[in-house]
Design an enzyme around this catalytic site. Structure first.
Site, PDB file in Angstrom:
ATOM      1  N   ASP A   1       1.815  -0.162  11.916  1.00 32.00           N
ATOM      2  CA  ASP A   1       1.671  -1.499  12.516  1.00 32.00           C
ATOM      3  C   ASP A   1       2.963  -2.321  12.462  1.00 32.00           C
ATOM      4  O   ASP A   1       2.913  -3.546  12.577  1.00 32.00           O
ATOM      5  CB  ASP A   1       0.536  -2.267  11.814  1.00 32.00           C
ATOM      6  CG  ASP A   1       0.791  -2.430  10.322  1.00 32.00           C
ATOM      7  OD1 ASP A   1       1.728  -1.823   9.795  1.00 32.00           O
ATOM      8  OD2 ASP A   1       0.030  -3.178   9.678  1.00 32.00           O
TER       9      ASP A   1
ATOM     10  N   GLY B   1       0.836  -1.207   0.000  1.00 32.48           N
ATOM     11  CA  GLY B   1       0.000   0.000   0.000  1.00 32.48           C
ATOM     12  C   GLY B   1       0.866   1.250   0.000  1.00 32.48           C
ATOM     13  O   GLY B   1       1.865   1.300   0.703  1.00 32.48           O
TER      14      GLY B   1
ATOM     15  N   ASP C   1       4.224  -4.366   6.215  1.00 33.38           N
ATOM     16  CA  ASP C   1       4.492  -5.672   6.776  1.00 33.38           C
ATOM     17  C   ASP C   1       4.748  -6.764   5.719  1.00 33.38           C
ATOM     18  O   ASP C   1       5.746  -7.489   5.768  1.00 33.38           O
ATOM     19  CB  ASP C   1       3.193  -6.002   7.540  1.00 33.38           C
ATOM     20  CG  ASP C   1       3.405  -6.981   8.607  1.00 33.38           C
ATOM     21  OD1 ASP C   1       4.392  -6.834   9.330  1.00 33.38           O
ATOM     22  OD2 ASP C   1       2.579  -7.919   8.704  1.00 33.38           O
TER      23      ASP C   1
ATOM     24  N   THR D   1       3.957   2.659   5.672  1.00 35.97           N
ATOM     25  CA  THR D   1       2.545   2.285   5.780  1.00 35.97           C
ATOM     26  C   THR D   1       1.819   3.294   6.666  1.00 35.97           C
ATOM     27  O   THR D   1       2.381   3.743   7.668  1.00 35.97           O
ATOM     28  CB  THR D   1       2.366   0.864   6.366  1.00 35.97           C
ATOM     29  OG1 THR D   1       1.004   0.691   6.768  1.00 35.97           O
ATOM     30  CG2 THR D   1       3.249   0.619   7.578  1.00 35.97           C
TER      31      THR D   1
ATOM     32  N   ASP E   1      -0.583   2.562   8.483  1.00 33.44           N
ATOM     33  CA  ASP E   1      -1.186   1.835   9.613  1.00 33.44           C
ATOM     34  C   ASP E   1      -0.379   1.884  10.908  1.00 33.44           C
ATOM     35  O   ASP E   1      -0.895   1.528  11.961  1.00 33.44           O
ATOM     36  CB  ASP E   1      -1.393   0.363   9.244  1.00 33.44           C
ATOM     37  CG  ASP E   1      -2.466   0.190   8.191  1.00 33.44           C
ATOM     38  OD1 ASP E   1      -3.264   1.128   8.012  1.00 33.44           O
ATOM     39  OD2 ASP E   1      -2.487  -0.860   7.532  1.00 33.44           O
TER      40      ASP E   1
ATOM     41  N   ARG F   1       0.974  -5.047  -5.890  1.00 33.20           N
ATOM     42  CA  ARG F   1       1.000  -6.299  -5.138  1.00 33.20           C
ATOM     43  C   ARG F   1       1.319  -7.380  -6.172  1.00 33.20           C
ATOM     44  O   ARG F   1       0.747  -7.388  -7.250  1.00 33.20           O
ATOM     45  CB  ARG F   1      -0.339  -6.519  -4.445  1.00 33.20           C
ATOM     46  CG  ARG F   1      -0.564  -5.418  -3.401  1.00 33.20           C
ATOM     47  CD  ARG F   1      -1.578  -5.785  -2.345  1.00 33.20           C
ATOM     48  NE  ARG F   1      -1.278  -5.070  -1.102  1.00 33.20           N
ATOM     49  CZ  ARG F   1      -1.884  -3.948  -0.708  1.00 33.20           C
ATOM     50  NH1 ARG F   1      -2.783  -3.383  -1.465  1.00 33.20           N
ATOM     51  NH2 ARG F   1      -1.551  -3.381   0.431  1.00 33.20           N
TER      52      ARG F   1
ATOM     53  N   ARG G   1      -6.928  -2.558   9.253  1.00 32.80           N
ATOM     54  CA  ARG G   1      -7.600  -3.861   9.249  1.00 32.80           C
ATOM     55  C   ARG G   1      -7.283  -4.676  10.505  1.00 32.80           C
ATOM     56  O   ARG G   1      -8.131  -5.308  11.082  1.00 32.80           O
ATOM     57  CB  ARG G   1      -7.211  -4.654   7.999  1.00 32.80           C
ATOM     58  CG  ARG G   1      -8.196  -4.460   6.870  1.00 32.80           C
ATOM     59  CD  ARG G   1      -7.689  -5.094   5.626  1.00 32.80           C
ATOM     60  NE  ARG G   1      -6.423  -4.491   5.197  1.00 32.80           N
ATOM     61  CZ  ARG G   1      -5.632  -4.971   4.265  1.00 32.80           C
ATOM     62  NH1 ARG G   1      -5.923  -6.086   3.662  1.00 32.80           N
ATOM     63  NH2 ARG G   1      -4.532  -4.340   3.925  1.00 32.80           N
TER      64      ARG G   1
HETATM   65  P1  ADP Z   1       2.169  -4.224   2.545  1.00 34.42           P
HETATM   66  O1  ADP Z   1       3.634  -4.221   2.279  1.00 34.42           O
HETATM   67  O2  ADP Z   1       1.564  -2.870   2.435  1.00 34.42           O
HETATM   68  O3  ADP Z   1       1.824  -4.951   3.829  1.00 34.42           O
HETATM   69  P2  ADP Z   1       1.261  -6.565   0.990  1.00 34.42           P
HETATM   70  O4  ADP Z   1       1.011  -7.395   2.206  1.00 34.42           O
HETATM   71  O5  ADP Z   1       0.246  -6.602  -0.078  1.00 34.42           O
HETATM   72  O6  ADP Z   1       1.474  -5.015   1.343  1.00 34.42           O
HETATM   73  O7  ADP Z   1       2.664  -7.027   0.386  1.00 34.42           O
HETATM   74  C1  ADP Z   1       3.186  -6.423  -0.774  1.00 34.42           C
HETATM   75  C2  ADP Z   1       3.886  -7.440  -1.640  1.00 34.42           C
HETATM   76  O8  ADP Z   1       4.989  -8.028  -0.911  1.00 34.42           O
HETATM   77  C3  ADP Z   1       3.050  -8.641  -2.071  1.00 34.42           C
HETATM   78  O9  ADP Z   1       2.241  -8.368  -3.188  1.00 34.42           O
HETATM   79  C4  ADP Z   1       4.111  -9.655  -2.406  1.00 34.42           C
HETATM   80  O10 ADP Z   1       4.682  -9.403  -3.677  1.00 34.42           O
HETATM   81  C5  ADP Z   1       5.173  -9.371  -1.346  1.00 34.42           C
HETATM   82  N1  ADP Z   1       4.982 -10.290  -0.197  1.00 34.42           N
HETATM   83  C6  ADP Z   1       4.137 -10.172   0.832  1.00 34.42           C
HETATM   84  N2  ADP Z   1       4.229 -11.213   1.685  1.00 34.42           N
HETATM   85  C7  ADP Z   1       5.164 -12.036   1.166  1.00 34.42           C
HETATM   86  C8  ADP Z   1       5.740 -13.304   1.560  1.00 34.42           C
HETATM   87  N3  ADP Z   1       5.352 -13.923   2.682  1.00 34.42           N
HETATM   88  N4  ADP Z   1       6.702 -13.835   0.773  1.00 34.42           N
HETATM   89  C9  ADP Z   1       7.093 -13.219  -0.356  1.00 34.42           C
HETATM   90  N5  ADP Z   1       6.600 -12.036  -0.775  1.00 34.42           N
HETATM   91  C10 ADP Z   1       5.655 -11.447  -0.052  1.00 34.42           C
END
Ligand code: ADP
Length: 320
Positions: A131, A12, A104, A127, A129, A73, A173
């Protein structure tokens, strides 16, 4: 000493990511290190959307919300095959390490890449958030809280004119930090966060009592992770027999020109991240603890859950 690094924004978007990016790029260049901007998060690493940055590449961006690199993503990066492809694409260009600016999930992805390929990774918590474990601050949280306050101030005007109850749903969330900060700063009567149990019947009787004591209107801030604010509003309306209006602030909270705090802190973190990566450090996230920049172990940052500040919970209840 690394000679060439990459930087990407992922997950995000949040206001201040551009300030962090600018600081990473300019610090690296100042140190005589090449820096590649990777577009659209991990997807850009896989699809080879990247280019070498100059100081001018990050001109005129410190005041802009979002991220000029774009973010995405990327499901393919969740697979080992995808991450190996990303690694090959980095090697082709001589990119020796990465600064990842994201939430995260993005930091989880960074850990995987570093674990499997040995590529040095330094993370920055980007982020709204707030968090991420180990840091009091994440890039964008301050601007988002200010955006919410702006909305709350306006909603207060209309709620007080009509003697209404205003229910405001804000992002978060799994984490109620944004709701808690905005609720305290906005003078909310009740703040509902996922970390704390609440009883709607008690809230309704609290509202009725406060009206009897002369309150003209009520403001309730709800973090989205708590449940449907529309349902909450409906329940309160039925129970109190008062006029309730629910406002879901939505994506407006992510946008806007970053606050002074976000610009300055993101710049500080960006500088530290670039210097650490260039010096060969890996698996750290830079954040703030009690006003000072701190290095947090990347593994700790993604495995521990950040707790809500008990002092804030207490204060919010006391001042309502
Ligand atoms: P944020 O970073 O805002 O929490 P996301 O959770 O959507 O957003 O994570 C962003 C991107 O990071 C995902 O689309 C994916 O490409 C990568 N990612 C997230 N979790 C994992 C994971 N456990 N292993 C590998 N890549 C990950």
């Amino acid at each position: 000493m690394l000679k060439s690094i990459g930087v990407l924004t992922s997950g995000g978007d949040s206001p201040g990511m551009n300030a962090a990016l600018r600081a990473v790029v300019r610090t690296a260049l100042f140190e005589g290190v090449k820096v590649w901007g990777i577009y659209n998060g991990y997807r850009g690493l896989l699809d080879e959307e990247m280019e070498e940055m100059t100081s001018r590449s990050v001109s005129d961006i410190i005041q802009r919300g979002g991220t000029i690199l774009g973010t995405a993503r990327c499901k393919r990066f969740m697979t080992e095959e995808g991450r190996m492809q990303a690694y090959e694409n980095m090697k082709k260009r001589g990119i020796e390490g990465l600064v990842i600016i994201g939430g995260d999930g993005s930091l989880r992805g960074a850990t995987q890449l570093s674990l499997e390929t040995g590529v040095p990774i330094v993370g920055l918590p980007g982020t709204i958030d707030n968090d991420v474990w180990g840091t009091d601050y994440t890039i964008g949280c301050d601007t988002a809280a200010n955006t919410i306050i702006d909305a709350i101030n306006k909603l207060r005007d209309t709620a007080s004119s009509h003697n209404r109850i205003a229910v405001v749903e804000v992002m978060g969330r799994h984490c109620g930090w944004l709701a808690m900060l905005a609720g305290i700063a906005g003078g909310a009567e009740f703040i509902l966060v996922p970390e704390e149990e609440y009883n709607l019947d008690d809230i309704c009787s609290g509202i009725i009592k406060s009206y009897e004591q002369g309150r003209r209107y009520s403001l309730i801030v709800v973090a989205e992770g708590v449940g449907s604010s529309l349902d909450i509003g409906k329940y309160i309306e039925e129970k109190t027999n008062m006029d309730v209006r629910v406002s879901v602030l939505g994506h407006i909270q992510r946008g806007g020109s970053p606050s002074v705090r976000d610009r300055v802190k993101a710049s500080q973190l960006g500088e530290k991240a670039a210097l650490a990566l260039i010096a060969g450090q890996s698996d750290v996230v830079f954040g703030f603890n009690q006003g000072k920049v701190v290095a947090i172990d990347l593994h700790d940052a993604i495995t521990n859950k950040k707790h809500m500040n008990d002092e804030f919970i207490r204060l919010a209840k006391q001042l309502n």
